[in-house]
Write a protein that holds these residues in place. Structure first.
Motif, short mmCIF file in Angstrom:
data_model
loop_
_atom_site.label_atom_id
_atom_site.label_comp_id
_atom_site.label_asym_id
_atom_site.label_seq_id
_atom_site.Cartn_x
_atom_site.Cartn_y
_atom_site.Cartn_z
N ILE A 70 0.87 -1.19 0.00
CA ILE A 70 0.00 0.00 0.00
C ILE A 70 0.90 1.22 0.00
O ILE A 70 1.74 1.38 0.89
N TYR A 71 0.72 2.06 -1.01
CA TYR A 71 1.56 3.26 -1.16
C TYR A 71 0.73 4.52 -0.96
O TYR A 71 -0.46 4.54 -1.25
N PHE A 72 1.40 5.55 -0.45
CA PHE A 72 0.83 6.89 -0.40
C PHE A 72 1.67 7.78 -1.30
O PHE A 72 2.89 7.78 -1.22
N LEU A 73 1.00 8.54 -2.15
CA LEU A 73 1.68 9.53 -2.99
C LEU A 73 1.54 10.89 -2.34
O LEU A 73 0.44 11.45 -2.29
N LEU A 74 2.65 11.42 -1.82
CA LEU A 74 2.67 12.73 -1.17
C LEU A 74 3.35 13.72 -2.10
O LEU A 74 4.45 13.46 -2.58
N TYR A 75 2.71 14.85 -2.34
CA TYR A 75 3.24 15.78 -3.33
C TYR A 75 3.33 17.22 -2.82
O TYR A 75 3.59 18.13 -3.60
N ASP A 76 3.13 17.44 -1.52
CA ASP A 76 3.35 18.78 -0.96
C ASP A 76 4.04 18.65 0.38
O ASP A 76 3.89 17.63 1.08
N SER A 77 4.81 19.65 0.76
CA SER A 77 5.66 19.57 1.95
C SER A 77 4.84 19.42 3.22
O SER A 77 5.24 18.71 4.15
N SER A 94 1.90 17.86 3.65
CA SER A 94 1.44 16.48 3.77
C SER A 94 2.59 15.53 4.11
O SER A 94 2.41 14.58 4.87
N ILE A 95 3.76 15.80 3.56
CA ILE A 95 4.92 14.95 3.86
C ILE A 95 5.23 14.98 5.34
O ILE A 95 5.41 13.94 5.99
N GLY A 96 5.28 16.18 5.92
CA GLY A 96 5.57 16.30 7.35
C GLY A 96 4.51 15.63 8.20
O GLY A 96 4.83 14.93 9.18
N ILE A 97 3.25 15.80 7.85
CA ILE A 97 2.14 15.24 8.64
C ILE A 97 2.14 13.72 8.57
O ILE A 97 2.06 13.03 9.59
N TYR A 98 2.25 13.17 7.36
CA TYR A 98 2.15 11.72 7.20
C TYR A 98 3.36 11.00 7.79
O TYR A 98 3.23 9.90 8.35
N VAL A 99 4.54 11.58 7.66
CA VAL A 99 5.73 10.96 8.27
C VAL A 99 5.59 10.94 9.79
O VAL A 99 5.92 9.94 10.45
N GLN A 100 5.07 12.02 10.35
CA GLN A 100 4.88 12.09 11.80
C GLN A 100 3.82 11.09 12.26
O GLN A 100 4.03 10.37 13.25
N GLU A 101 2.69 11.01 11.55
CA GLU A 101 1.63 10.10 11.95
C GLU A 101 1.99 8.65 11.71
O GLU A 101 1.56 7.76 12.41
N MET A 102 2.80 8.41 10.68
CA MET A 102 3.26 7.06 10.40
C MET A 102 4.12 6.52 11.54
O MET A 102 4.03 5.35 11.91
#
Length: 336
Positions: A313-320, A322-330
């Motif tokens: 399962i992949y997530f495509l992150l394309y803005d800074s 979302s990258i910060g939020i998803y890395v933190q929540e992951m």
């Protein structure tokens, strides 16, 4: 001046420094683990700070010694490098088949039949081998050329959940079997994700969406429906009707939407799917809340399932942001 400082200032300062150190070490440890390293290096600290929006704003003027540079490589350059390897593999792979097909010319008439049958078998074998290689490359190396894997985590049944970074315009080239398209009840393509899919798939993809609208009709909230991914690298596009933020039980409905998408993929026996970040403009969902609900829904889906065909399962992150939020929540995600 010491007279301007209160008695509790050193205590508060120590607490702030301790908190920052703990946050940076946690994110740097995740970066080291994702790169299969047992020790945190300055490079991992740099990546941890760059991928967190708040830390990046706080420390944007700080130079980390021996940290290197941020991985901002053009996708075209990555595609050339990795593409050259794949070409080399395809050139080398057929050679043993050709060597095997040459030796047996014993009798003229049966030899021709044998050659014809062998030639037909090798074409089928090449097609199956090519399909296997593409799915294997997607599972091992990520969803394709130009996609940078930021973080990954194993789920309950052994599935791999990965956060990837690339421009949204490359969504059509993702080497996955299913792409999630968050949309409205009318399955429109008005938002950024729909526009990117339409540009990548062209008229063929539009015709597939029109056929789905005619055969299925409008989508209910949280419902998911599949269409052929004509013109895309994927096999199917899973269209889902996402709820409105602020509506009754909207978080539960969003969680149900994600699980319905995964179930629809499993019904088609897909092995890999890709989620783009759900648009906040259409439904008003805060990105932090959406990330928490979506990641939790994916983890709980496999905890409550006895088996699944999905492997990646992949997530495509394309803005800074979302990258910060998803890395933190992951990093906070509990997969057990």
């Amino acid at each position: 001046r010491s007279s301007d400082l209160g008695m509790g200032a050193p205590v508060y300062m120590a607490a702030v420094i301790e908190y920052l150190a703990a946050e940076i070490l946690e994110l740097a440890g995740n970066a080291a683990r994702d790169n299969k390293k047992g020790r945190i290096t300055p490079r991992h600290i740099l990546l941890a700070v760059a991928n967190d929006e708040e830390l990046n704003q706080l420390l944007k003027g700080v130079t980390i010694a021996s940290g290197g540079v941020l991985p901002r490589i053009l996708p075209e350059l990555l595609a050339k490098k990795r593409g050259s390897r794949s070409k080399g593999e395809t050139i080398l792979s057929p050679s043993p088949e050709k060597k095997k097909s040459k030796p047996p010319p014993a009798a003229k008439k049966p030899a021709k039949k044998g050659k014809a049958s062998k030639g037909r078998q090798t074409k089928k074998e090449k097609q199956t081998e090519g399909g296997k290689e593409s799915t294997a490359n997607a599972s091992e190396d990520g969803p394709g050329d130009g996609f940078t894997v930021l973080s990954s985590k194993s789920l309950f049944l052994g599935q791999k959940l990965s956060l990837t970074q690339n421009d949204l315009s490359h969504i059509g080239s993702m080497k996955v079997e299913g792409i999630i398209h968050p949309t409205s009840a009318d399955i429109d393509l008005k938002e950024d994700i729909g526009n990117a899919l339409e540009k990548a798939g062209g008229k063929e993809f539009l015709e597939a969406v029109k056929e789905l609208r005619k055969s299925h009709g409008s989508l209910e909230v949280s419902e998911a429906a599949l269409s052929q991914a004509n013109g895309l690298a994927a096999k199917f596009v899973i269209h889902c009707h996402i709820p409105q933020w602020g509506s009754d039980k909207c978080e539960e409905q969003l969680e149900k939407t994600v699980k319905n998408c995964l179930s629809a993929a499993e019904d088609k026996k897909l092995k890999s799917v890709a989620f783009p970040t759900f648009p906040s403009g259409r439904n008003g969902f805060p990105k932090q809340t959406a990330a928490q609900v979506i990641l939790r829904a994916i983890a709980s889906h496999f905890v409550n399932s006895s088996s699944s065909t999905l492997k990646n399962i992949y997530f495509l992150l394309y803005d800074s942001e979302s990258i910060g939020i998803y890395v933190q929540e992951m990093a906070k995600l509990d997969t057990k």
